[in-house]
Each structure stands twice: as structure tokens, then as C-alpha cells.
Design an enzyme around this catalytic site. Structure first.
Site, PDB file in Angstrom:
ATOM      1  N   GLU A   1     -11.150   3.528   5.769  1.00 36.45           N
ATOM      2  CA  GLU A   1     -10.125   4.455   6.271  1.00 36.45           C
ATOM      3  C   GLU A   1     -10.865   5.559   7.026  1.00 36.45           C
ATOM      4  OE1 GLU A   1      -8.025   6.680   3.238  1.00 36.45           O
ATOM      5  OE2 GLU A   1      -6.376   7.198   4.595  1.00 36.45           O
TER       6      GLU A   1
ATOM      7  N   ASP B   1       1.886   3.959   2.830  1.00 39.45           N
ATOM      8  CA  ASP B   1       0.856   4.824   2.222  1.00 39.45           C
ATOM      9  C   ASP B   1       1.472   5.998   1.443  1.00 39.45           C
ATOM     10  OD1 ASP B   1      -1.759   5.388   1.549  1.00 39.45           O
ATOM     11  OD2 ASP B   1      -2.391   6.052   3.529  1.00 39.45           O
TER      12      ASP B   1
ATOM     13  N   HIS C   1       0.865  -1.192   0.000  1.00 41.39           N
ATOM     14  CA  HIS C   1       0.000   0.000   0.000  1.00 41.39           C
ATOM     15  C   HIS C   1       0.894   1.232   0.000  1.00 41.39           C
ATOM     16  CE1 HIS C   1      -3.790   2.113   1.873  1.00 41.39           C
ATOM     17  NE2 HIS C   1      -3.098   2.940   1.100  1.00 41.39           N
TER      18      HIS C   1
HETATM   19  N1  HPA Z   1      -6.403   7.539   1.120  1.00 45.66           N
HETATM   20  C1  HPA Z   1      -7.139   7.818   0.047  1.00 45.66           C
HETATM   21  N2  HPA Z   1      -6.617   8.265  -1.072  1.00 45.66           N
HETATM   22  C2  HPA Z   1      -5.296   8.449  -1.139  1.00 45.66           C
HETATM   23  C3  HPA Z   1      -4.487   8.174  -0.060  1.00 45.66           C
HETATM   24  C4  HPA Z   1      -5.067   7.689   1.131  1.00 45.66           C
HETATM   25  O1  HPA Z   1      -4.417   7.422   2.155  1.00 45.66           O
HETATM   26  N3  HPA Z   1      -3.223   8.471  -0.448  1.00 45.66           N
HETATM   27  C5  HPA Z   1      -3.281   8.876  -1.725  1.00 45.66           C
HETATM   28  N4  HPA Z   1      -4.547   8.885  -2.152  1.00 45.66           N
HETATM   29 ZN    ZN Z   2      -3.632   4.836   0.494  1.00 42.21          ZN
END
Ligand code: HPA
Ligand code: ZN
Length: 342
Positions: A201, A279, A16
């Protein structure tokens, strides 16, 4: 061997990782100057000072602004190469990386400029750093499904020969449920792509269920809020659907107030195949090993837990079985001999 050296030594896959989220302030300044792009910052310090977020959208606004400095194929290549060097130094043996084609085509940069620059660096990574990789294109969920289809059509030659191996879903989660992209994901599955989606998330647990049931994803990116629904947790565990968890991202975007409250350990205890990932490391304060160390310290994870997390990352990857087996055998040897950090 101390904790950090042990974590680094374990063979790991990063699953990720948004390449555009690896753009560090220094290269951002350099690329802005050489491409004559206006950015709202005059120094590296000003850029870093702007990285204070309370929620996902605060970050996304800066993230889309930042990626505007990426103009030429060599910018994408430099970006990706720098990330791979960090990942290799962290003991990643394999990475499955995201890019956001619509973040580039939407501002006039051709799909191929981004994709070819990234792919050249991934080849370099395989040949020179010994790090294998797959490329996953993400569609932006704040845009509509037809725009996602347009990106998918542009990707067709890359999908046909495997240069793009997967489809993901990212950007603003709230009010953009997975089912909005049901037809696109069906077409992607038909084309042989592996499927992933950000869910849980910021969005509710029901979005995690929807990503599984309506999109048919192979993995969930994040998935934290699935923990609010015990029946869903049991289903995910039963189905063996991995979660690509990003502790420092969750901390910086307010998903958890303190890493000691992070759900990672509870995920493992519930039998979920959770993995640790970075991330958008340039924005969230740490790369792969930084994420492992932070969460290990906050949640008091021992060597066996850390080996489990590394093992999960290999098992959750889209590598073929012989490659997984080779990495897992090495992992088990290292965990057996070095798994007693001071
Ligand atoms: N979440 C959603 N969209 C995204 C993220 C994330 O952490 N990073 C880059 N685009
Ligand atoms: Zn992400």
C-alpha cells in the site's frame, strides 16, 4: 440498465473492509454523547472537514481516535449492522470483514465486547439480509509480535469454533515488514486460520513478496506497489494470489494522484486476480459500488471488465466451492443479459 445499476446487480464479495472504518460521523457523534467520550470535534461538519489525508499515517491517527467512541457491545453491533445494510444495498452477497481487536483491548475494551457485538450483527446479516460473512481479526503491525500473540490467544475460543476465520495484518506499513509477524502467522496457519496481509500500500514491492514467502498469505490486501516489480507480478499471477484493491482509499491516501493513474486495469491486463473493495468507506468517501463506479469511469472499464472484477471477488473469497459456483452462475447470467450498460 445504466452502469451503476449493472454494477449493483452483479453478485459481489467485499474482501477488504475494516469495520471500524465504517464509522460514519453521525453515529460517531451519537456514540460519543451516549458513552460520554470526548472527541476533538463538535459537529458532523468538523468531522468531515478533518478527513483530509496525504498519507496512511494521517488517516490512522484519526481512525484510532474515532474508534474510541466504540465502548459497548451494542456499539459494535450497530456499526456492523449499518455496514451490512449498505453492503446488501450495493449487491454484496458475501463479505469478509476485518476488525482490530488491539485497537479496543489497548484502551480497556474487552476482546469479547468487540467480537460478540460484531458477530451478533453478522448473524443478523445472514438471517435477515441474506448476506454471508466471515470475520478476520487483524493485528496491528506497529506493535510487536508478542502483542499480536496476546490478541491471538484471546481469540482462541472464537478460532476454535470458526467464529473468527482469518488473520490479517494492518496499520503502519512503513518500517514494519511482514516478516516481523512470521511466528504469529505460522501459529495462525496451524490453528486453521486463513491468512491475509496488507502489503504494497505504502510499503515496497518486497513487502508483498515477503508476505507471500514468509507469511504464506492466501491474499494480499492492496498490493499496488507490486506493479513496480514485473517478475513479482508474474509470480503473483502464476500463483493465483488475489489482490484486494481499494481505489478510493488509494486516492485519498495519496497512493495515486488521480484515479486515471490507478493500476487496477494494468493489474487485470497482467493476469492478476484483482478485486475492488472499499477499505474504510466512512473515511474515504465511498462504499463498494462507489468504488466500482469511480474506477470504471476513470479507467473506462466496460461491462466485461466489471463482470471480471465481480467474478474475481467471488473466486478470491474463502467461500466453499458450491457457494462460489452458485454465485458465479448467477453472475454469468446477469452479465450475459444485462452487460450492455447505456
Ligand atoms: N491500511 C493499513 N491499515 C489500516 C487501513 C489501511 O488502509 N485501514 C485500517 N487500518
Ligand atoms: Zn485496509
Amino acid at each position: 440498465m445504466d452502469l451503476k445499476a449493472y454494477i449493483r446487480a452483479l453478485p459481489k464479495a467485499e474482501l477488504h473492509l475494516h469495520l471500524e472504518g465504517t464509522l460514519e460521523p453521525e453515529p460517531m457523534m451519537r456514540m460519543a454523547a451516549r458513552n460520554e467520550v470526548e472527541i476533538p470535534f463538535r459537529s458532523v461538519e468538523e468531522i468531515r472537514a478533518a478527513y483530509r489525508f496525504t498519507r496512511l499515517q494521517d488517516f490512522l491517527d484519526i481512525y484510532y481516535r474515532g474508534m474510541d467512541v466504540l465502548r459497548m457491545e451494542e456499539d459494535f453491533q450497530e456499526l456492523t449492522r449499518a455496514y451490512l445494510e449498505r453492503a446488501a444495498a450495493d449487491g454484496a452477497v458475501h463479505v469478509e470483514v476485518f476488525f482490530d481487536p488491539q485497537g479496543h483491548t489497548g484502551r480497556g475494551i474487552p476482546f469479547a465486547v468487540a467480537a460478540d457485538g460484531i458477530l451478533a450483527a453478522l448473524t443478523h446479516g445472514r438471517e435477515r439480509l441474506g448476506i454471508t460473512s466471515l470475520l478476520i481479526m487483524c493485528v496491528l503491525r506497529h506493535l510487536d509480535e508478542e502483542q499480536g500473540f496476546a490478541a491471538f490467544r484471546e481469540a482462541e475460543p472464537y478460532i476454535a469454533d470458526g467464529r473468527i476465520a482469518g488473520l490479517g495484518l494492518d496499520s503502519t506499513e512503513r518500517d514494519n515488514p511482514p516478516a516481523k509477524f512470521e511466528h504469529l502467522f505460522a501459529a495462525a496457519r496451524e490453528a486453521g486460520l486463513r491468512l491475509v496481509a496488507h502489503a504494497g500500500e505504502e510499503g515496497p514491492a518486497s513487502y508483498v513478496a515477503e508476505a507471500v514467502d514468509r507469511l504464506g498469505v492466501d491474499r494480499i490486501d492492496h498490493g499496488n506497489r507490486a506493479m513496480e516489480d514485473p517478475a513479482l507480478v508474474r509470480r503473483l499471477a502464476g500463483l493465483g494470489i488475489p489482490l484486494t484493491v481499494c481505489p478510493l482509499s488509494n486516492l485519498r491516501l495519496g497512493g495515486v494522484a488521480d484515479l486515471r493513474q490507478h493500476p487496477l486495469k494494468r493489474m487485470l491486463e497482467a493476469g492478476l486476480k484483482a478485486t475492488v473493495n472499499s477499505d474504510d468507506p466512512a473515511y474515504f468517501g465511498g462504499y463498494l459500488v462507489d468504488n466500482f463506479v469511480a474506477v470504471a469511469e476513470a479507467l473506462d472499464l466496460g461491462p466485461a471488465d466489471l463482470a471480471t472484477l465481480a467474478r474475481n471477488s467471488i473466486e478470491a473469497s474463502f467461500l466453499d466451492e458450491p457457494a462460489k459456483k452458485a454465485h458465479l452462475e448467477r453472475l454469468d447470467r446477469i452479465a450475459a443479459t444485462e452487460g450492455n450498460p447505456a
